[in-house]
Design an enzyme around this catalytic site. Structure first.
Site, PDB file in Angstrom:
ATOM      1  N   TYR A 170       0.899  -1.254   0.160  1.00 54.56           N
ATOM      2  CA  TYR A 170       0.189  -0.094  -0.023  1.00 54.56           C
ATOM      3  C   TYR A 170       0.789   1.129   0.051  1.00 54.56           C
ATOM      4  CZ  TYR A 170      -3.504   3.334   1.661  1.00 54.56           C
ATOM      5  OH  TYR A 170      -4.696   4.375   1.872  1.00 54.56           O
ATOM      6  N   LYS A 174       1.001   4.096  -2.804  1.00 61.64           N
ATOM      7  CA  LYS A 174       0.492   5.340  -2.708  1.00 61.64           C
ATOM      8  C   LYS A 174       1.929   6.549  -2.903  1.00 61.64           C
ATOM      9  CE  LYS A 174      -3.654   5.132  -1.527  1.00 61.64           C
ATOM     10  NZ  LYS A 174      -4.766   5.512  -2.458  1.00 61.64           N
TER      11      LYS A 174
END
Length: 299
Positions: A170, A174
């Site tokens: 993640y 991001k």
């Protein structure tokens, strides 16, 4: 009274619930026509029987707004293009792209599987890149015969900006979104397109799935309401934000700020010998600002 997004057409990916639904409602209330893109799945990839995106489109229409549903999978390059085309076919144009779709597959670095890594990268990073690619091409062509004031609004996270234990996939996605947004800002500005990120803090089904979070307490705390990031999305989508590009906005009910990205810090003349290099790098490290964690403290 003129609304901030009157006559504007927006796509919101992952728009069926949580942050995405808040963005959809805010943009529709501000006068935008909205394409609500949502696969209708739960975080684990299974079908969501409640079909929240369908209900949201009906809600917007019942309130007098304009909305259409999209089930395109933005992690698939061609379907991202079909999503952009749907906006144009439905409302005659596209002005705003809000990339919000995401999934979580949290796992420690050494335990993470390839499938868990790929799933998160596909939706967050590839999905953002694919929609920007097709929207950017559409705006490039339109800019040949009209002046544009278009927007890309991408979603990053404090995990991507500062790191977070158990979220390597993640965080990588991001952080990659920020880099991709900066490139979009540099390349698409000449066509009248700005590109920015929000780093939202809000209570959603995604944050509720993170171990150690008190989901009920967060849901009852107004400072974690999705309405705070949605307000920034409306501002970025509107003409009020004209000329603002390449920025990351940190937004929640507790804080509104600008994340400062990588910049050239302390430097020296090049050094090659090992002992001299050690002394020089230690000196530069002492002069450099320390990294921040997700809450702004040094680590």
């Amino acid at each position: 009274m003129t609304k901030s997004c009157d006559q504007r057409v927006a796509i919101v990916t992952g728009g069926g619930q949580g942050l995405g639904a808040a963005h959809v409602r805010r943009l529709a209330a501000a006068g935008a026509s909205v394409v609500v893109n949502d696969l209708g799945v739960a975080l684990d990839g299974g079908l969501d029987p409640e079909r929240p995106a369908v209900q949201l489109v009906e809600e917007i229409r019942a309130a007098g707004g304009q909305a259409v549903l999209s089930g395109h999978d933005v992690s698939k390059w061609d379907e991202a293009g079909e999503l952009v085309q749907l906006a144009v076919e439905s409302f005659g144009r596209l002005d705003v792209l809000v990339n919000n779709a995401g999934v979580l597959r949290d796992r420690s670095l050494v335990k993470m599987s390839e499938a868990e890594f790929d799933a998160v990268i596909a939706v967050h990073l590839k999905g953002t890149a694919a929609t920007m690619h097709h929207a950017g091409a559409y705006w490039r062509d339109r800019a040949e015969h009209e002046k544009l004031d278009a927007r890309i609004i991408n979603t990053t996270s404090v995990a991507g900006l500062f790191g977070n234990v158990g979220q390597m996939n993640y965080a990588a996605a991001k952080a990659g979104i920020v880099g991709a947004t900066l490139v979009a800002a540099l390349e698409l500005g000449k066509y009248g397109v700005t590109a920015n990120c929000i780093s939202p803090g809000a209570a959603t089904r995604m944050t509720a799935s993170i171990p150690g979070r008190d989901a009920n307490a967060m849901a009852e705390d107004d400072s974690f309401s999705p309405r705070w990031p949605a307000a920034v999305v409306e501002w970025l989508a509107s003409g009020l934000s004209r000329g603002v590009t390449g920025r990351v906005f940190m937004t929640s009910g507790r804080r509104l700020g600008i994340a400062e990205g990588w910049s050239h810090g302390p430097s020296s003349q090049p050094v090659e010998a090992a002992e001299d290099l050690d002394a020089t790098l230690r000196m530069l490290l002492a002069q450099a600002r320390p990294n921040s964690d997700m809450r702004g403290a040094a680590w």
